[in-house]
Design a protein around this motif. Structure first.
Motif: not given
Length: 225
Positions: A204-225
């Protein structure tokens, strides 16, 4: 100058782009289901699963390949009881004022408190220690490098391995936790970093109804133009 180490051929088969993408997507979906659990079933878990997960953790990269970690796998009820009592003593102090209002406010969404019954209920506790320095054959201290970073990577692999095997985990970090050295019989050069709780979740385990950060908040790209 130090002599270069002997080398061996790398064993890593190259996969097609399609296979790599498929595997990466499947693994991502597996890990998306990982949640920290605080309600464990007392059902036993084969020690071989724990052993293999720890050996997997020990494949982590480490500074100068010094592998500055020790893992103590604990299933003995008396040891788990001692750990719970010591941890709850520290947690009571933490929740009674040591943490401060801001920290307690951040924890409020998780519904945690000083009581830690899972330390006895779960079939396994894994105490992870960082070896701050080593000792050579002559008893002299050997400096270790990037200890916290190395052990942290190993802990991540351990959690991932246990989740992949179908087990739930909880990272518990009472502070201070020097009591683990005494209970686990570890020397003074080892610092306890995490007490990992592992086992099957309660039905009957339950966990808090929380979410993970959105992709745009954690992933930043620096690629060749």
């Amino acid at each position: 100058m130090a002599q270069a180490a002997e080398t061996v051929a790398l064993s890593l088969a190259r996969k097609s782009d399609a296979d790599m993408l498929s595997g990466a997507r499947q693994f991502y979906e597996l890990m998306q289901s990982r949640r920290t659990v605080r309600d464990f079933a007392p059902d036993p878990v084969d020690a071989e699963i724990i052993r293999l997960a720890i050996l997997t953790a020990a494949t982590a990269p480490s500074g100068a390949n010094q592998q500055p970690w020790s893992f103590v796998a604990i299933s003995d009820p008396a040891a788990k009881r001692a750990i719970r009592l010591a941890a709850e003593e520290e947690e009571q102090a933490f929740y009674s004022g040591r943490a401060g209002e801001e920290w307690l406010g951040a924890l409020a969404q998780l519904g945690t408190d000083w009581e830690k019954p899972f330390l006895e209920t779960a079939p396994w506790l894994i105490a992870i220690f960082a070896r701050r320095w080593g000792v050579d054959a002559d008893g002299r201290k050997i400096k270790h490098y990037y200890v916290t970073e190395s052990v942290s990577i190993a802990i991540g692999l351990l959690i991932t391995s246990l989740h992949s095997a179908g087990l739930a985990t909880l990272t518990h970090t009472p502070s201070p936790m020097g009591f683990l050295n005494q209970i686990c019989g570890r020397p003074e050069n080892e610092k306890p970093l995490v007490l990992l709780v592992a086992g099957h979740p309660a039905r009957d385990a339950r966990v808090p109804a929380i979410s993970r950060k959105d992709e745009q908040d954690i992933l930043f790209w620096k690629t060749a133009p």
